[in-house]
Scaffold this active site. Structure first.
Site, PDB file in Angstrom:
ATOM      1  N   LEU A 102       0.675  -1.608   0.086  1.00  0.00           N
ATOM      2  CA  LEU A 102      -0.185   0.153  -0.117  1.00  0.00           C
ATOM      3  C   LEU A 102       0.795   1.153   0.227  1.00  0.00           C
ATOM      4  CD1 LEU A 102      -2.804  -0.663   2.798  1.00  0.00           C
ATOM      5  CD2 LEU A 102      -3.096  -0.697  -0.085  1.00  0.00           C
ATOM      6  N   ASP A 103       0.617   2.115  -0.667  1.00  0.00           N
ATOM      7  CA  ASP A 103       1.410   3.658  -0.920  1.00  0.00           C
ATOM      8  C   ASP A 103       1.809   4.317   0.831  1.00  0.00           C
ATOM      9  OD1 ASP A 103       1.300   2.953  -3.349  1.00  0.00           O
ATOM     10  OD2 ASP A 103      -0.298   4.464  -3.784  1.00  0.00           O
ATOM     11  N   TYR A 104       2.667   4.792   0.279  1.00  0.00           N
ATOM     12  CA  TYR A 104       3.237   5.571   1.543  1.00  0.00           C
ATOM     13  C   TYR A 104       1.288   6.474   2.525  1.00  0.00           C
ATOM     14  CZ  TYR A 104       5.545   9.222   5.381  1.00  0.00           C
ATOM     15  OH  TYR A 104       6.296   9.209   5.884  1.00  0.00           O
ATOM     16  N   THR A 106      -1.546   5.525   1.835  1.00  0.00           N
ATOM     17  CA  THR A 106      -2.848   4.985   1.772  1.00  0.00           C
ATOM     18  C   THR A 106      -2.974   3.873   2.821  1.00  0.00           C
ATOM     19  OG1 THR A 106      -2.907   4.504  -0.724  1.00  0.00           O
ATOM     20  CG2 THR A 106      -3.998   3.467   0.462  1.00  0.00           C
TER      21      THR A 106
END
Length: 246
Positions: A102-104, A106
């Site tokens: 998961l993105d930073y 997100t």
């Protein structure tokens, strides 16, 4: 005889992909000799070490569900000292790693394990494991925009597979919308890029479901261990066993 990266993964020392990276970087040795080629094979009697530390034999498999907050990297460690998702499972002393990323910025559902075979299955495009996101975006998302999600959106790395998309909330002024999106691909920053392609900036993104699992009962920043039944179902959808109880 099996490839070294597979033995490393089965021992729970790293995912297979990460093991391949470690081999290429010259950080893996076989019986005292550094190896840098991915095709090298070994068996259970050989000694394999990472950074000079011998890996153990096959370990008990661990499976955790984390409700990831924003501001954490989906990796085991960061050479710049930034916080990682593993920091949130400080009570878990065994080596585990996230299934996908998961993105930073997100948040939401992230699985962590030391089962490299299950991880590879859940991430393989063949099995089309569903991932559900709730996105808050700028502007009003129209039915025409939602239909583009369902038909596939052209990104710089090609057309996306058809996705499920449903408007769940918006404000009267049309300043923002909340949309539930279900995809089965795993491209980098895919949901954010899909919205950008139809003219909407994502201001908040949360994964609320993965492979049939949800965040129910797990508050932000907390985690729980998966049940045996949940693990069996994940293995089933990842093609790792013929039946849930098999």
């Amino acid at each position: 005889m099996e490839r070294i990266q597979k033995l490393i993964s089965r021992a729970g020392a790293a995912s297979r992909r990460e093991a391949e990276r470690l081999i290429k970087e010259g950080r893996v040795s076989l019986n005292g000799q550094v190896v840098t080629e991915l095709g090298i094979q070994a068996d259970e009697t050989d000694e394999i070490a990472i950074d000079g530390v011998a890996i153990g034999k096959e370990k008990a498999k661990l499976y955790f569900l984390l409700n990831k907050p924003r501001g954490y990297l989906s990796t085991v460690k960061d050479d710049r000292g930034r916080k990682t998702v593993v920091d949130l499972l400080a009570e878990v002393h065994e080596y585990i790693y996230p299934i996908g990323r998961l993105d930073y910025d997100t948040e939401g559902l992230l699985l962590l394990t030391n089962d490299g075979e299950l991880m590879n299955g859940l991430l393989h495009p063949r099995y089309e494991v569903k991932k559900t996101y709730l996105a808050k975006v700028k502007g009003m998302v129209t039915p025409e925009k939602l239909q583009k999600f369902r038909s596939g959106i052209k990104l710089e790395d090609g057309m996306t597979a058809p996705a499920e998309a449903r408007l769940v909330e918006y404000n009267e002024q049309g300043n923002w919308s909340k949309v539930k999106v279900v995809i089965h691909e795993g491209r980098n920053r895919q949901v954010r890029r899909m919205f950008s392609a139809v003219g909407h900036d994502v201001t908040a993104l949360k994964r609320i479901a993965f492979g049939g699992l949800t965040l129910e009962g797990v508050s932000r920043g907390k985690y729980r261990e998966l049940t045996a039944d949940e693990v069996a179902k994940l293995k089933h959808i990842a093609g790792k066993q013929g039946a849930i109880n098999g």
